[in-house]
Design an enzyme around this catalytic site. Structure first.
Site, PDB file in Angstrom:
ATOM      1  N   ASP A 188       0.856  -1.199   0.035  1.00  0.00           N
ATOM      2  CA  ASP A 188       0.105   0.063  -0.029  1.00  0.00           C
ATOM      3  C   ASP A 188       0.905   1.417   0.033  1.00  0.00           C
ATOM      4  OD1 ASP A 188       1.078   0.091   2.564  1.00  0.00           O
ATOM      5  OD2 ASP A 188      -0.912  -0.140   3.545  1.00  0.00           O
ATOM      6  N   HIS A 189       2.201   1.259   0.212  1.00  0.00           N
ATOM      7  CA  HIS A 189       2.971   2.387   0.603  1.00  0.00           C
ATOM      8  C   HIS A 189       3.702   2.937  -0.871  1.00  0.00           C
ATOM      9  CE1 HIS A 189       2.003   2.363   4.948  1.00  0.00           C
ATOM     10  NE2 HIS A 189       2.944   3.280   5.007  1.00  0.00           N
ATOM     11  N   ASP A 238       3.514  -0.673  11.381  1.00  0.00           N
ATOM     12  CA  ASP A 238       3.093   0.620  11.138  1.00  0.00           C
ATOM     13  C   ASP A 238       2.139   1.235  12.182  1.00  0.00           C
ATOM     14  OD1 ASP A 238       2.024   2.100   8.246  1.00  0.00           O
ATOM     15  OD2 ASP A 238       0.703   2.448   9.923  1.00  0.00           O
ATOM     16  N   ARG A 240       8.291   3.444  11.558  1.00  0.00           N
ATOM     17  CA  ARG A 240       9.529   2.964  10.825  1.00  0.00           C
ATOM     18  C   ARG A 240      10.791   3.157  11.308  1.00  0.00           C
ATOM     19  NH1 ARG A 240       8.755   8.955   7.508  1.00  0.00           N
ATOM     20  NH2 ARG A 240       6.689   7.879   7.698  1.00  0.00           N
ATOM     21  N   ARG A 272      -2.203  12.576  10.055  1.00  0.00           N
ATOM     22  CA  ARG A 272      -0.932  13.122  10.362  1.00  0.00           C
ATOM     23  C   ARG A 272      -0.912  14.552   9.402  1.00  0.00           C
ATOM     24  NH1 ARG A 272       2.850   8.412  11.310  1.00  0.00           N
ATOM     25  NH2 ARG A 272       1.667   8.271  13.399  1.00  0.00           N
ATOM     26  N   SER A 332       5.467   7.840  12.750  1.00  0.00           N
ATOM     27  CA  SER A 332       5.298   6.553  11.925  1.00  0.00           C
ATOM     28  C   SER A 332       6.327   5.702  12.821  1.00  0.00           C
ATOM     29  CB  SER A 332       6.111   6.674  10.616  1.00  0.00           C
ATOM     30  OG  SER A 332       6.502   5.375  10.206  1.00  0.00           O
TER      31      SER A 332
END
Length: 784
Positions: free
Chosen positions: A128-129, A193, A672, A475, A670
């Site tokens: 999806d990213h 995520d 990440r 965000r 995030s």
């Protein structure tokens, strides 16, 4: 060489509490109900949950919150673990793992290095990213498949080899797919995520983590989480009119701020809960990430049962009904903090710009914007994203758009729509919502994250041009959506975005203001009304799921040594047993520093599987306190100013260790883990801040870095970018004992300050081994 942990290690470690390899949960005696349609042989195990809850309730001798029931219900060895909210670390057994494609690359690379043949719990990858919004859904999807073919092939083949389900590009956003297929009341799910808490809308404890945490769970190792506090949000009254579920979390964000939920689960309860749809509850839980919460959750109720039935999971709802006492809080349970919101009095909100906790009633935002000098003309309105892309969201937005069309109006602002999943896209096409939104001027984008994460090839402005956008996203950090630091992004509900896009200005309040139709007559928009679920069944659309084969051992996974997108991992160096002396300061960060500042997304997403390449974005968005600029720091060895990554590489080349100094809530946003991998890869050793966001602090520990906080926050002012730092006393590094930091100023003077940490014993072992993965290899060697 990557560290390899053999399967024999995990077999040997069974007696040490490590989970048996790929054993489905014990079958429920009352009913055999599969966790999802895609895993018919993996069953929901409410009886184990019930057993653990009863053990813990007897030990604690008090009523339990819903959060406690689900968390403690997943304890490894519930009889033995110390349980104290906000203090002890828990060892947990999550039910499943979900990964989005940008973070799955590094997670799967780390899992490959574990040496295991197959994941130990049901796991999925969601593409999806990596789809950039440019021309529209189909064209953008075709382009993404071509550009990202190497990465998609890696993820598909790795999934097939190691038993991980693979959702192809175009299937939708990870969190919507989880809500439709995998979340259920009482589940514990971890996802790579930060918006994984979306699943709390179906009564699950769904927590965002870094890839290394996901590897632990996929490898069958107990997962560690600091025992969360529980903040109760009591909802009374009833939602009505223009007020939406999004306004609940926008209001809560304004109360708690971006760090007010850190270390806590937000648990919604009270009579007002029943006025919110299941997908509306998911919206509220999703954006709980913006207040730093570990996750958010709602109690099981009829709205969840209705959603489960409509998504083909009536059997799960029936089972949940039998165990409902464990899927709601106990009467008389105690919360660490309680917030009360009367939904009947709540007004539509809009938050921003530049931070998601700057809350304003929609009725006030026009005047506030004019006073603050924010642009009031709206250039683009964007609805959708993982936060607000449900059937109900699209229906309410279409209800607003229909009224405008009936009066001959279209959007004055550009307008985009992001369906949350292929199922949502197909259903809103069938039911006419998509046509209405296109007719009012909208562009339907691919079923993907798109502009919400900076995957937006924006053409209507130049970089540096001051402008305003309104979104239904979660965000709105500086530059997040379009890489333009002058874009003022505001977050609100989809229906408010639609109304503001029709009016074209922040000065429009749909509750009171009038629009002028094409015939010159004034009219007022009526509050939108729409079905929470389709009257017909959902249209599933195209089949986008790849089942893992029963035996993937023969599957080959390609990682070319010359690839610019993927790179096998090399182990980080082990701690040498010495204090960290005379470290240079790479940067002293001024103000907010999110994971977007530390490791930008957007165009950098293509390097998420290649650690060395993506390290070229290290801290390029952080503001250097020395000169007030981004990506400009002094090289202490040459005295020249240059980009942050180049300076870090120079220090690494010269064998010089370095540190970063940060402000409050460092690493918010995030999940990440690249924001932790990159500083480690480029030679960083210590990150010292006033406070950390939860996920980032854990990610730093996993990669062998030292995340430390000032015992006295005022000591932030004692350190200057030209100083050298020494961390002493590491030979006696123990849980709860502060570390000493010696600051050496250029004039020869010194100061000593104390730094706190939250390491437990096993996390200290990660530091000493160089990383959590390295510690895995050490354990393997000891057992062989």
């Amino acid at each position: 060489k990557v560290p390899v942990v053999t399967f024999s290690f995990f077999q040997h470690a069974l007696n040490s509490g490590i989970r048996r390899y790929h054993v489905a949960p014990a079958l429920c005696q009352r009913a055999k109900v599969a966790m999802s349609h895609f895993e018919p042989n993996e069953y929901i195990n409410y009886e184990k949950l019930e057993k653990n809850i009863n053990i813990v309730r007897k030990r604690l001798d008090r009523p339990l919150t819903l959060s406690e029931k689900i968390v403690y219900g997943h304890l490894d060895e519930p009889e033995k673990q110390e349980i104290e909210r906000g203090k002890t670390y828990l060892r947990l057994r999550p039910d499943r793992v979900a990964m989005q494609d940008a973070t799955a690359q590094m997670a799967m690379l780390q899992f490959i290095s574990s040496g295991l043949p197959k994941v130990a719990v049901p796991s999925t990858i969601h593409c999806d990213h990596l789809i950039e919004a440019q021309l529209g859904g189909e064209k953008d999807l075709r382009r993404a498949k071509d550009i990202n073919q190497e990465v998609y092939n890696f993820l598909a083949t790795a999934g097939a080899k190691y038993g991980v389900g693979f959702w192809k590009p175009g299937s939708g956003i990870i969190h919507q797919i989880i809500l439709e297929n995998y979340s259920y009341p009482g589940v514990m799910l971890i996802g790579t995520d930060s918006h994984t808490p979306n699943g709390g809308g179906l009564g699950g404890i769904c927590i965002g983590v870094g890839g290394a945490d996901a590897v632990d769970v996929m490898a069958g190792i107990p997962w560690e989480l600091k025992c969360p506090k529980v903040i109760g949000v009591k909802l009374t009254g009833k939602l009505s009119g223009w007020t939406s579920p999004k306004d609940v979390i926008l209001k809560v964000a304004g109360i708690l701020t971006v760090k007010g939920g850190t270390g806590a689960i937000i648990e919604y309860h009270g009579p007002g809960v029943d006025s919110i749809s299941c997908t509306g509850m998911a919206t509220i839980c999703n954006m709980g990430a913006e207040i730093g919460a570990t996750t958010s959750v709602f109690p099981y109720n009829a709205r969840m049962k209705k959603y489960l039935g409509k998504t083909g999971r009536a059997d799960i709802a029936a089972l949940a009904d039998e165990f409902k006492q464990h899927l709601v809080p106990d009467s008389g349970c105690q919360y660490d903090q309680v917030i009360e919101i009367n939904l009947s009095e709540l007004k539509p909100h809009i938050n921003g710009p530049f931070t998601p906790d700057l809350a304003h009633p929609v009725s006030d935002i026009g005047a506030v914007a004019e006073k603050e000098g924010w642009p009031v003309d709206i250039r683009v309105g964007l609805i959708g994203s993982c936060t607000n892309s449900s059937y109900e969201d699209m229906g309410r937005s279409a209800a607003v758009a229909k009224q405008a069309l009936a009066h001959g109006l279209k959007c004055k602002s550009k307008f985009t729509i992001t369906p949350g999943s292929e199922q949502i896209r197909a259903t809103i096409e069938r039911d006419g919502y998509a046509k209405v939104l296109r007719d009012v001027g909208g562009l339907v984008l691919a079923n993907a994250c798109g502009p919400c994460i900076g995957q937006w090839d924006r053409k209507d402005i130049k970089k540096g041009e001051k402008n305003t956008i309104v979104t239904s996203y979660n965000r709105n950090f500086t530059g997040r959506n379009d890489a333009n630091p002058e874009t003022h992004a505001f977050v609100t509900s989809p229906e408010i975005v639609t109304a503001l896009s029709i009016a074209g200005t922040l000065k429009f309040n749909p509750e009171t203001d009038y629009l002028t139709g094409a015939d010159g007559k004034k009219f007022k928009l009526e509050a939108p009304d729409a079905d929470e679920l389709p009257k017909l069944e959902f249209d599933p659309g195209q089949d986008t799921y790849q089942y893992p084969p029963k035996d993937g051992s023969g599957q080959h996974v390609d990682v070319s040594p010359t690839s610019q997108r993927l790179q096998l991992l090399e182990p980080f160096d082990k701690w040498d047993g010495k204090d960290l002396e005379d470290m240079l300061i790479l940067i002293k960060v001024k103000g907010k520093c999110t994971t977007d500042h530390i490791s930008a997304a957007g165009p950098w997403l293509k390097f998420r599987g290649h650690l060395d390449n993506i390290s070229n974005n290290l801290l390029i968005g952080a503001i250097n306190i020395e000169n007030g600029k981004a990506n400009s720091v002094r090289n202490a060895l040459t005295q020249e100013f240059g980009p942050v990554p180049d300076t870090a590489r120079y220090y690494k080349k010269m064998g010089v260790k370095w540190a970063v100094i940060g402000d409050e809530n460092y690493g918010e946003g995030s999940s990440r883990e690249h924001a932790a991998l990159e500083p480690r890869h480029l030679g960083g050793r210590v990150i010292i801040t006033k406070s950390f966001a939860r996920i980032h602090e854990t990610n730093l520990k996993k990669q062998g870095l030292l995340p430390l906080t000032f015992a006295d926050p005022a000591d932030y002012n004692k350190i200057h970018p030209v100083d050298k730092l020494s961390i002493v006393g590491l030979a006696d590094f123990t849980p709860g004992k502060p570390l000493k930091c010696i600051i050496k100023h250029p004039n020869g003077s010194q100061e000593t300050i104390m730094l706190n940490h939250t390491f437990n014993e096993s996390q200290i072992e990660w530091f000493q081994a160089g990383s959590a993965l390295n510690r895995m290899k050490e354990l393997q060697q000891k057992s062989s």
